[in-house]
Design a protein around this motif. Sequence first.
Motif, PDB file in Angstrom:
ATOM      1  N   GLU A 193      33.961  28.552  32.266  1.00 18.56           N
ATOM      2  CA  GLU A 193      34.634  27.249  32.217  1.00 18.56           C
ATOM      3  C   GLU A 193      36.045  27.385  31.650  1.00 18.56           C
ATOM      4  O   GLU A 193      36.979  26.717  32.108  1.00 18.56           O
ATOM      5  CB  GLU A 193      33.816  26.262  31.372  1.00 18.56           C
ATOM      6  CG  GLU A 193      32.542  25.782  32.049  1.00 18.56           C
ATOM      7  CD  GLU A 193      31.776  24.794  31.181  1.00 18.56           C
ATOM      8  OE1 GLU A 193      32.305  24.398  30.112  1.00 18.56           O
ATOM      9  OE2 GLU A 193      30.649  24.418  31.557  1.00 18.56           O
ATOM     10  N   ILE A 194      36.201  28.245  30.639  1.00 12.02           N
ATOM     11  CA  ILE A 194      37.534  28.466  30.058  1.00 12.02           C
ATOM     12  C   ILE A 194      38.455  29.080  31.108  1.00 12.02           C
ATOM     13  O   ILE A 194      39.604  28.641  31.284  1.00 12.02           O
ATOM     14  CB  ILE A 194      37.451  29.376  28.813  1.00 12.02           C
ATOM     15  CG1 ILE A 194      36.632  28.705  27.707  1.00 12.02           C
ATOM     16  CG2 ILE A 194      38.860  29.704  28.301  1.00 12.02           C
ATOM     17  CD1 ILE A 194      36.248  29.636  26.573  1.00 12.02           C
ATOM     18  N   PHE A 195      37.949  30.089  31.839  1.00 15.33           N
ATOM     19  CA  PHE A 195      38.759  30.725  32.885  1.00 15.33           C
ATOM     20  C   PHE A 195      39.178  29.702  33.950  1.00 15.33           C
ATOM     21  O   PHE A 195      40.313  29.732  34.432  1.00 15.33           O
ATOM     22  CB  PHE A 195      37.994  31.876  33.535  1.00 15.33           C
ATOM     23  CG  PHE A 195      37.868  33.100  32.666  1.00 15.33           C
ATOM     24  CD1 PHE A 195      38.870  33.454  31.777  1.00 15.33           C
ATOM     25  CD2 PHE A 195      36.734  33.905  32.745  1.00 15.33           C
ATOM     26  CE1 PHE A 195      38.762  34.579  30.976  1.00 15.33           C
ATOM     27  CE2 PHE A 195      36.615  35.034  31.951  1.00 15.33           C
ATOM     28  CZ  PHE A 195      37.629  35.374  31.055  1.00 15.33           C
ATOM     29  N   GLU A 196      38.265  28.813  34.305  1.00 17.20           N
ATOM     30  CA  GLU A 196      38.590  27.776  35.299  1.00 17.20           C
ATOM     31  C   GLU A 196      39.711  26.875  34.792  1.00 17.20           C
ATOM     32  O   GLU A 196      40.621  26.503  35.543  1.00 17.20           O
ATOM     33  CB  GLU A 196      37.342  26.947  35.616  1.00 17.20           C
ATOM     34  CG  GLU A 196      36.303  27.700  36.456  1.00 17.20           C
ATOM     35  CD  GLU A 196      35.009  26.916  36.623  1.00 17.20           C
ATOM     36  OE1 GLU A 196      34.922  25.798  36.057  1.00 17.20           O
ATOM     37  OE2 GLU A 196      34.085  27.419  37.296  1.00 17.20           O
ATOM     38  N   ALA A 197      39.655  26.535  33.500  1.00 17.50           N
ATOM     39  CA  ALA A 197      40.704  25.695  32.907  1.00 17.50           C
ATOM     40  C   ALA A 197      42.037  26.437  32.867  1.00 17.50           C
ATOM     41  O   ALA A 197      43.094  25.847  33.129  1.00 17.50           O
ATOM     42  CB  ALA A 197      40.285  25.263  31.499  1.00 17.50           C
ATOM     43  N   VAL A 198      41.989  27.734  32.555  1.00 17.84           N
ATOM     44  CA  VAL A 198      43.204  28.558  32.535  1.00 17.84           C
ATOM     45  C   VAL A 198      43.824  28.599  33.929  1.00 17.84           C
ATOM     46  O   VAL A 198      45.043  28.468  34.093  1.00 17.84           O
ATOM     47  CB  VAL A 198      42.890  29.982  32.035  1.00 17.84           C
ATOM     48  CG1 VAL A 198      44.061  30.931  32.289  1.00 17.84           C
ATOM     49  CG2 VAL A 198      42.545  29.969  30.545  1.00 17.84           C
ATOM     50  N   LEU A 199      42.988  28.767  34.947  1.00 18.81           N
ATOM     51  CA  LEU A 199      43.488  28.843  36.321  1.00 18.81           C
ATOM     52  C   LEU A 199      44.105  27.522  36.770  1.00 18.81           C
ATOM     53  O   LEU A 199      45.080  27.518  37.527  1.00 18.81           O
ATOM     54  CB  LEU A 199      42.358  29.259  37.274  1.00 18.81           C
ATOM     55  CG  LEU A 199      41.880  30.711  37.137  1.00 18.81           C
ATOM     56  CD1 LEU A 199      40.681  30.966  38.038  1.00 18.81           C
ATOM     57  CD2 LEU A 199      42.999  31.680  37.475  1.00 18.81           C
ATOM     58  N   ARG A 200      43.544  26.404  36.320  1.00 14.10           N
ATOM     59  CA  ARG A 200      44.152  25.103  36.649  1.00 14.10           C
ATOM     60  C   ARG A 200      45.510  24.977  35.953  1.00 14.10           C
ATOM     61  O   ARG A 200      46.456  24.428  36.516  1.00 14.10           O
ATOM     62  CB  ARG A 200      43.225  23.954  36.225  1.00 14.10           C
ATOM     63  CG  ARG A 200      42.014  23.770  37.140  1.00 14.10           C
ATOM     64  CD  ARG A 200      41.333  22.439  36.877  1.00 14.10           C
ATOM     65  NE  ARG A 200      40.797  22.335  35.528  1.00 14.10           N
ATOM     66  CZ  ARG A 200      39.582  22.741  35.169  1.00 14.10           C
ATOM     67  NH1 ARG A 200      38.778  23.292  36.062  1.00 14.10           N
ATOM     68  NH2 ARG A 200      39.169  22.605  33.926  1.00 14.10           N
ATOM     69  N   GLY A 201      45.566  25.511  34.722  1.00 10.32           N
ATOM     70  CA  GLY A 201      46.826  25.597  33.998  1.00 10.32           C
ATOM     71  C   GLY A 201      47.524  24.283  33.750  1.00 10.32           C
ATOM     72  O   GLY A 201      48.758  24.233  33.714  1.00 10.32           O
TER      73      GLY A 201
END
Length: 275
Positions: free
Chosen positions: A214-222
């Motif tokens: 979930e953190i990686f997904e948030a990082v990718l949305r940026g």
Amino acid sequence: MLSETLKNKYQLCEEIGRGRFGVISRVFCPSTQSSFACKSIDKRLLSDPTDRECLENEPKIMTLLSPHSNIVQIYDMFESDDTLQLIIDLCQPFTLYDKILEPDMSEPKAAAYMQQLMLGLAHCHRFGIVHRDIKPDNIFFDFRGNLKIGDFGSSTWLGEVGTADGLVGTPYYVAPEVVMGRAYNEKADVWSAGVVLYVMLAGVPPFYGETAEEIFEAVLRGNLRFPSRIFRSVSAEVKDLLRKMICRDVSRRWSAEQVLRHPWILNGGETISMD
């Protein structure tokens, strides 16, 4: 336990830390009347080839970067079949993470920390080294109060091509190009340092989730946001710097040297303007 060769130069004192692969102890050198930290790594615990490669690289990288006032310095190394022992700067028993938890984190204080962090990173980047795990837990302080970047176990040389690969780092702080599996450069460290600055000012990371995925997904949305309830009293200047550091477009993301020239850094965080 110190090797016999090491015992000839240093006296073992108390244990001051413990990690996945060994312990850190204070040692005393009678000939110089100085104390150091001894990072003892049990090589038998390194079953992963990547961990072994990091073990081999860390002392080489630290030696290349030493001395610098904002980087943990290496002084000595002792190796046997089973252990690797590094004699490094003795730092205070807290990290930047502990400083962030204190209630008096001001913009001038954050600017002072960030300037030292970026001086250390600029030094790394001039040598073609990317740290790859910049986070508050890996930022230390010596007994003169200097901020010191430590834990170079994940670091790598960018090489002639000028890029690295591999998903390395800590979810909250890792840059999106690293998560995407693309080749990346030293600006991945600048993104991580930007997240550190955000956390210093807000007390929370800009991208979060319940799991690493979930953190990686948030990082990718940026989607970099400045919630008004948290950033109400934070200056426009530091928000401008954060946008330049936590920038998804690597070509537009600032370098460490550029960050050091930003007005908010040059003015020591002293500002009165607001959004």
